[in-house]
Design an enzyme around this catalytic site. Sequence first.
Site, PDB file in Angstrom:
ATOM      1  N   CYS A  70      63.390  34.217  45.693  1.00  0.00           N
ATOM      2  CA  CYS A  70      63.731  35.117  44.594  1.00  0.00           C
ATOM      3  C   CYS A  70      62.727  36.261  44.436  1.00  0.00           C
ATOM      4  CB  CYS A  70      63.838  34.331  43.281  1.00  0.00           C
ATOM      5  SG  CYS A  70      62.619  33.028  43.108  1.00  0.00           S
ATOM      6  N   HIS A  78      62.287  37.436  36.711  1.00  0.00           N
ATOM      7  CA  HIS A  78      60.966  37.504  37.345  1.00  0.00           C
ATOM      8  C   HIS A  78      60.438  38.942  37.252  1.00  0.00           C
ATOM      9  CE1 HIS A  78      61.495  33.551  38.831  1.00  0.00           C
ATOM     10  NE2 HIS A  78      61.540  33.757  40.124  1.00  0.00           N
TER      11      HIS A  78
HETATM   12  N1  LIG Z   1      66.477  29.126  40.693  1.00  0.00           N
HETATM   13  C1  LIG Z   1      66.110  30.175  41.418  1.00  0.00           C
HETATM   14  O1  LIG Z   1      65.636  31.219  40.889  1.00  0.00           O
HETATM   15  C2  LIG Z   1      66.249  30.141  42.900  1.00  0.00           C
HETATM   16  C3  LIG Z   1      66.049  31.319  43.599  1.00  0.00           C
HETATM   17  C4  LIG Z   1      66.171  31.319  44.981  1.00  0.00           C
HETATM   18  C5  LIG Z   1      66.502  30.151  45.619  1.00  0.00           C
HETATM   19  N2  LIG Z   1      66.701  28.989  44.919  1.00  0.00           N
HETATM   20  C6  LIG Z   1      67.045  27.790  45.665  1.00  0.00           C
HETATM   21  O2  LIG Z   1      68.376  27.383  45.359  1.00  0.00           O
HETATM   22  C7  LIG Z   1      68.475  25.957  45.458  1.00  0.00           C
HETATM   23  C8  LIG Z   1      69.040  25.388  44.151  1.00  0.00           C
HETATM   24  O3  LIG Z   1      68.216  25.787  43.066  1.00  0.00           O
HETATM   25  P1  LIG Z   1      68.673  25.580  41.551  1.00  0.00           P
HETATM   26  O4  LIG Z   1      67.699  26.351  40.760  1.00  0.00           O
HETATM   27  O5  LIG Z   1      70.109  25.858  41.380  1.00  0.00           O
HETATM   28  O6  LIG Z   1      68.424  23.992  41.368  1.00  0.00           O
HETATM   29  P2  LIG Z   1      69.072  22.987  40.301  1.00  0.00           P
HETATM   30  O7  LIG Z   1      69.469  23.703  39.064  1.00  0.00           O
HETATM   31  O8  LIG Z   1      68.118  21.862  40.197  1.00  0.00           O
HETATM   32  O9  LIG Z   1      70.439  22.470  41.004  1.00  0.00           O
HETATM   33  C9  LIG Z   1      70.408  21.712  42.199  1.00  0.00           C
HETATM   34  C10 LIG Z   1      71.833  21.490  42.704  1.00  0.00           C
HETATM   35  O10 LIG Z   1      71.776  20.822  43.978  1.00  0.00           O
HETATM   36  C11 LIG Z   1      72.571  19.637  43.911  1.00  0.00           C
HETATM   37  N3  LIG Z   1      71.967  18.603  44.771  1.00  0.00           N
HETATM   38  C12 LIG Z   1      70.676  18.231  44.816  1.00  0.00           C
HETATM   39  N4  LIG Z   1      70.516  17.232  45.741  1.00  0.00           N
HETATM   40  C13 LIG Z   1      71.736  17.013  46.267  1.00  0.00           C
HETATM   41  C14 LIG Z   1      72.238  16.105  47.255  1.00  0.00           C
HETATM   42  N5  LIG Z   1      71.446  15.235  47.894  1.00  0.00           N
HETATM   43  N6  LIG Z   1      73.554  16.137  47.557  1.00  0.00           N
HETATM   44  C15 LIG Z   1      74.390  16.992  46.937  1.00  0.00           C
HETATM   45  N7  LIG Z   1      73.974  17.892  45.983  1.00  0.00           N
HETATM   46  C16 LIG Z   1      72.664  17.882  45.652  1.00  0.00           C
HETATM   47  C17 LIG Z   1      72.547  19.236  42.455  1.00  0.00           C
HETATM   48  O11 LIG Z   1      73.637  18.384  42.190  1.00  0.00           O
HETATM   49  P3  LIG Z   1      73.559  17.289  40.985  1.00  0.00           P
HETATM   50  O12 LIG Z   1      73.770  18.069  39.727  1.00  0.00           O
HETATM   51  O13 LIG Z   1      74.690  16.383  41.326  1.00  0.00           O
HETATM   52  O14 LIG Z   1      72.223  16.642  41.079  1.00  0.00           O
HETATM   53  C18 LIG Z   1      72.687  20.605  41.787  1.00  0.00           C
HETATM   54  O15 LIG Z   1      74.038  21.027  41.833  1.00  0.00           O
HETATM   55  C19 LIG Z   1      67.067  25.475  45.812  1.00  0.00           C
HETATM   56  O16 LIG Z   1      66.981  25.376  47.240  1.00  0.00           O
HETATM   57  C20 LIG Z   1      66.184  26.592  45.338  1.00  0.00           C
HETATM   58  O17 LIG Z   1      64.956  26.646  46.018  1.00  0.00           O
HETATM   59  C21 LIG Z   1      66.598  28.964  43.565  1.00  0.00           C
END
Ligand SMILES: NC(=O)c1ccc[n+]([C@@H]2O[C@H](COP(=O)([O-])OP(=O)(O)OC[C@H]3O[C@@H](n4cnc5c(N)ncnc54)[C@H](OP(=O)(O)O)[C@@H]3O)[C@@H](O)[C@H]2O)c1
Length: 340
Positions: free
Chosen positions: A130, A243
């Site tokens: 990000c 950010h």
């Molecule tokens: N937030 C940011 O600003 C940002 C920016 C760039 C990149 N990212 C990347 O985007 C990704 C997700 O981030 P987020 O902020 O959205 O996280 P989050 O809110 O914690 O959501 C995680 C998601 O992944 C699913 N998940 C986790 N483990 C899983 C598994 N073993 N099998 C199937 N589904 C699974 C979860 O499902 P459940 O609800 O069923 O657990 C949920 O839908 C990460 O790789 C992060 O590094 C985030």
Amino acid sequence: MGYRVVIAGATGNVGREMLNILAERQFPVDEIVALASRRSLGTEVTFGDKTLKTKDLDTFDFTGWDIALFAIGSDATKKYAPVAAKAGCIVIDNSSLYRYDSDVPLVVPEVNPEAVLDYHKKNIIANPNCSTAQMVVALKPLHDRATIKRVVVSTYQAVSGAGAGGADELWDQTKSIYNPTDDKPPKVFSKQIAFNVIPHIDVFMDSGETKEEWKMVAETKKIVDKSIKVTATCVRVPVFVGHCESINIEFEEFLDEDEARDILREAPGIMVIDKREDGGYVTPIECVGDYATFISRIRQDSTIDNGLNMWCVSDNLRKGAALNAVQIAETLGTRVLKKG
Ligand SMILES: NC(=O)c1ccc[n+]([C@@H]2O[C@H](COP(=O)([O-])OP(=O)(O)OC[C@H]3O[C@@H](n4cnc5c(N)ncnc54)[C@H](OP(=O)(O)O)[C@@H]3O)[C@@H](O)[C@H]2O)c1
């Protein structure tokens, strides 16, 4: 004819935003499926005016699906992205797992859209970190004009960058400060985040920098130009979404602050808000829900020959993740798949 689209991680912060943005931008979707872990089976998520019931990623068959937008973290991506790619579904991944793989393009459509053409090497395209995404959108047009030698960046990163758990921790801790019997010790972050700032994002490396800082260096080189030197300090702040970055740039050639402002005004994805008066700049609260990367406080750095300073703000769940992923899908659509 449109696309058959998979959202993996549909219950998370980024997954929900990807669904919103696909609907907002009227991405040509013929069919869409929301996936998450088995824990979330049946959880309802919104896509435009429709409600989707979440299915289990573990048992999903990717055959016949065109594009899968992944936001499930590196561990789960390692397990499921190769399965989708092998089934012929092109994965656009938000995790850091594939970003540094030379066979996987790392794409910010305003900067290096042509890189999507390399998707076929693994059937995977990576979305940047990000804090990198918003910075490179601003650096690229300035680099094209005056050639950037070195960047010194300090970030002020929102808690939603650490997933839904990060935002919950700030909310719960903030309330607990006013109710001391309800103690909320740090879990997601290494120290208290409410009313505090933490100079630590991701793990420490042998060099003393954190992985988040290293990512900004490596990703800027891969997306913009490998000759640009970057040094970063990444800091978590008690802000829910948005950010901010203080960016100092040293160029090969002199670039006047007024010309830099004009270049950025014309640049794709950038909105310049830069009045030298009270409130004449953007703060994270104003960027939430917006597509733009906002640039303020553009000024000469008189301590070096060819230096500029600026302030850069963007919605980390949008340009920093979900919007960029959807823009990659759009670029892939217009340049390669040509449906819709
Ligand atoms: N937030 C940011 O600003 C940002 C920016 C760039 C990149 N990212 C990347 O985007 C990704 C997700 O981030 P987020 O902020 O959205 O996280 P989050 O809110 O914690 O959501 C995680 C998601 O992944 C699913 N998940 C986790 N483990 C899983 C598994 N073993 N099998 C199937 N589904 C699974 C979860 O499902 P459940 O609800 O069923 O657990 C949920 O839908 C990460 O790789 C992060 O590094 C985030």
